[in-house]
Design an enzyme around this catalytic site. Sequence first.
Site, PDB file in Angstrom:
ATOM      1  N   HIS A  10      44.774 104.979  17.377  1.00  0.00           N
ATOM      2  CA  HIS A  10      43.620 105.364  16.293  1.00  0.00           C
ATOM      3  C   HIS A  10      44.512 106.237  15.287  1.00  0.00           C
ATOM      4  O   HIS A  10      45.275 107.144  15.358  1.00  0.00           O
ATOM      5  CB  HIS A  10      42.426 106.018  16.668  1.00  0.00           C
ATOM      6  CG  HIS A  10      42.375 107.305  17.216  1.00  0.00           C
ATOM      7  ND1 HIS A  10      42.537 108.577  16.551  1.00  0.00           N
ATOM      8  CD2 HIS A  10      42.480 107.949  18.693  1.00  0.00           C
ATOM      9  CE1 HIS A  10      42.095 109.641  17.359  1.00  0.00           C
ATOM     10  NE2 HIS A  10      42.355 109.191  18.359  1.00  0.00           N
TER      11      HIS A  10
ATOM     12  N   ASP B 271      46.724 113.755  18.197  1.00  0.00           N
ATOM     13  CA  ASP B 271      45.717 113.000  18.554  1.00  0.00           C
ATOM     14  C   ASP B 271      45.305 112.339  17.071  1.00  0.00           C
ATOM     15  O   ASP B 271      44.788 112.768  16.359  1.00  0.00           O
ATOM     16  CB  ASP B 271      44.427 113.762  19.223  1.00  0.00           C
ATOM     17  CG  ASP B 271      43.244 113.093  19.302  1.00  0.00           C
ATOM     18  OD1 ASP B 271      43.305 111.863  19.150  1.00  0.00           O
ATOM     19  OD2 ASP B 271      42.128 113.765  19.824  1.00  0.00           O
TER      20      ASP B 271
ATOM     21  N   HIS C 255      42.489 118.926  19.637  1.00  0.00           N
ATOM     22  CA  HIS C 255      41.483 119.182  18.530  1.00  0.00           C
ATOM     23  C   HIS C 255      41.795 120.703  18.010  1.00  0.00           C
ATOM     24  O   HIS C 255      40.838 121.019  17.336  1.00  0.00           O
ATOM     25  CB  HIS C 255      40.027 118.812  18.947  1.00  0.00           C
ATOM     26  CG  HIS C 255      39.681 117.584  19.186  1.00  0.00           C
ATOM     27  ND1 HIS C 255      38.383 117.160  19.140  1.00  0.00           N
ATOM     28  CD2 HIS C 255      40.402 116.210  19.373  1.00  0.00           C
ATOM     29  CE1 HIS C 255      38.404 115.748  19.113  1.00  0.00           C
ATOM     30  NE2 HIS C 255      39.623 115.247  19.498  1.00  0.00           N
TER      31      HIS C 255
ATOM     32  N   ASP D 267      46.390 106.938  23.813  1.00  0.00           N
ATOM     33  CA  ASP D 267      45.605 108.258  23.118  1.00  0.00           C
ATOM     34  C   ASP D 267      46.157 109.406  24.120  1.00  0.00           C
ATOM     35  O   ASP D 267      46.554 109.227  25.128  1.00  0.00           O
ATOM     36  CB  ASP D 267      44.000 108.056  23.215  1.00  0.00           C
ATOM     37  CG  ASP D 267      43.359 108.694  21.818  1.00  0.00           C
ATOM     38  OD1 ASP D 267      44.041 109.795  21.564  1.00  0.00           O
ATOM     39  OD2 ASP D 267      42.322 108.594  21.639  1.00  0.00           O
TER      40      ASP D 267
ATOM     41  N   GLU E  46      37.825 106.546  15.044  1.00  0.00           N
ATOM     42  CA  GLU E  46      37.690 106.682  16.618  1.00  0.00           C
ATOM     43  C   GLU E  46      36.958 108.200  16.695  1.00  0.00           C
ATOM     44  O   GLU E  46      36.218 108.409  17.887  1.00  0.00           O
ATOM     45  CB  GLU E  46      39.133 106.668  17.176  1.00  0.00           C
ATOM     46  CG  GLU E  46      39.032 106.656  18.958  1.00  0.00           C
ATOM     47  CD  GLU E  46      39.145 108.112  19.435  1.00  0.00           C
ATOM     48  OE1 GLU E  46      38.759 108.117  20.756  1.00  0.00           O
ATOM     49  OE2 GLU E  46      39.006 109.037  18.693  1.00  0.00           O
ATOM     50  N   GLU E  47      37.495 109.231  15.976  1.00  0.00           N
ATOM     51  CA  GLU E  47      36.694 110.481  16.137  1.00  0.00           C
ATOM     52  C   GLU E  47      35.638 110.467  15.924  1.00  0.00           C
ATOM     53  O   GLU E  47      34.796 111.544  16.170  1.00  0.00           O
ATOM     54  CB  GLU E  47      37.515 111.787  15.327  1.00  0.00           C
ATOM     55  CG  GLU E  47      39.082 111.457  15.805  1.00  0.00           C
ATOM     56  CD  GLU E  47      39.444 112.061  17.118  1.00  0.00           C
ATOM     57  OE1 GLU E  47      38.440 112.560  17.692  1.00  0.00           O
ATOM     58  OE2 GLU E  47      40.384 112.482  17.434  1.00  0.00           O
TER      59      GLU E  47
END
Lengths: 346, 333
Positions: free
Chosen positions: B62, B164, B305, B219, B196-197
Amino acid sequence: MAELLSLRETLKKLSEAIGVSGEERQVRQALLELTKDRLEDVVIDTMGNLTARLKGGQANALRVMLSAPMDEIGLMVSGSENFLSVLPVGRLDMRYVAAARVLIGAQKLNGVVLFAPIHKTYGQDELPEPKSILIDTGGKNSAKVGERVAFVGNYAELSADVVRGKAFQSRAACAVLVRLIEMLAQAPLPLDVYVAFTAQARIYGRGATVAANRLKPQIAFLLDGAECDDLPRPEGDTQLPTVRLGGGTVLRAAEEMGIPDQRLLTYVRNIAESQGLPYQIDISEAYGTENANISQTQTGVPSVSLSVPVRYMSSPNGLVSLADLEHTQRLLHAALTALTPKLLEN
Amino acid sequence: MADKALIQALVEAWGPSGHEYMVRALIESHVRELADELRVDNAGNLICRMGSGGKKIMIAAHMDEIGLVISALDKPGFARFTMTGGLILLSLIGNRVRFADGTIGTIGVEGTALIPTEMPTIQQLFIDFSTNGENGGTVRVGDHAALTREFAVRGDRLIAKSMDDRIGCAVAIEAMRALKGKNLPNELYFVFTTQEEVGIRGARVAANGIAPDYGIALDVTATGDTPKNNRMAVRLGGGAAIKVVDSGHIVPPAIKELMIRRAEAAGVRYQLEVLSGGSTDAAAIQTALSGIPSGVISIPCRYVHTTSETVDINDVQACIDLLVALLEQPFEV
């Protein structure tokens, strides 16, 4: 011949119809009466959606879906005693539920949600959980398990522009779509237009997914309601309201379950700017529209929501500005008028 | 060893969910010569086909990063926001954000405390545009932003925002480079996915369009190798992580075993991954259409994150090697 009602009359008729999620029959019937002369290929599908093609559409033109949800949040009978036990249908705000008036099932039994007076709560002065609501029907009743329970919210006109009623989140959108259908029927555009009045929007937008799978649009415009936040704030709170009653159509830049198609969002915003139509940009955290559902069908459907501002939207006493409805109808019409397949080229 | 300049360009690109166009343009410039066919679908996914005939395999990484969006304006120079993707509130105060036009803001918290000691709620946070005048200049409600931080290298460790999943994008691009010119037994669809998130929206739509036989997501995954953290076996430097299960996806055993066989045959270091929080594009691919068996090659990553997501270049290379080993041979599940 279909009834030709004014916007105000259309909204009143639709607001007064009862249609708790999964049991939208009355609303669907009212919508059919209002629009059937303008529609063909009318289908009422297994989810309860009312989908149709607008008469006069051009077969090889851009395939556009216009949608509005039909249903309202409410309750469902889960146990049949003198005090009926019920379960929530949709996301309830318990602050208005206590002591609310309700109508139960097709026979419209009257009831009131149980609440203890403040001096007799015996220490239990917190709001009940949505799953422990009871309804007082004044004694024995004939309610059956599974019947829907709707909140009562009488339609009233507060001023020349502002009206009060229930289920405005869905029905204001329906009223705009009904009027738009009439407008498009009288002066067709070079598009192939499909409409969907969707069922079960308040329970995860389940109807919209199925409607979009049936209609297979190339592009979708969704009508809905959006909660206002233009209320008095505590002293010292300097945050500015994002959605004002009478402030124009709400365009959503982000929703709980995804981000709308940026080409479409920018397109509608530019149309609003160029036409001088009021709009407000909002992001919705607490709820989403059916955008997440429709945009993920097939190989992805570019979609955007145009929402009508509603004050007290999650209660049976919503307020809308008729000017907002008019402006939303005009904005969507202007967006459709200027629409070409070029918009979808990357 | 994996291309650090490529990784730096990818992680420093701006692309919060739904606004992946800058990342997509960057990736497109790297893969245009590698793909046999290239297109962008309705959801904004960049789809690159390599080879034709044989099993159709969709490889997803992603492009989007966690971000935030202005939800309301406050007093002049300040705005409120909400998140698009799982921002960690504890790590936000003092962090900087960047908007599409380059505007910078700093995240602050309400109140008079010089040193906040309590966990804030998102309602207590705001963005300070450090302007004396209007509300952040041109910033409006609905404008999206991403966290900003420069790329750093410490030996084999790479530290940056958006590992990410730009590191997954890098693995895909490197695999495409390695496979270019080879006689491929499979029809490969490298898909650089969107959103995606915020609910794995892009990958689902891409899978519907491609209708692949199998799916592989690339990922990051978390690790259990920092102080007082031993609930997870994956560690940095331990090799490519072959996913067994995460909170949205149970990998079909046959896919997992194929990955293990290929890793062992090719001499690629690997470890098995069980992740208790989070999921990947593969969860959506697996349940698309009438079901598409899917697996995941995960890049171990610390501080997921945050703006200091940390990976090991040897793990990145192991992921590339494992992916190439999987794709250059018949997909014998």
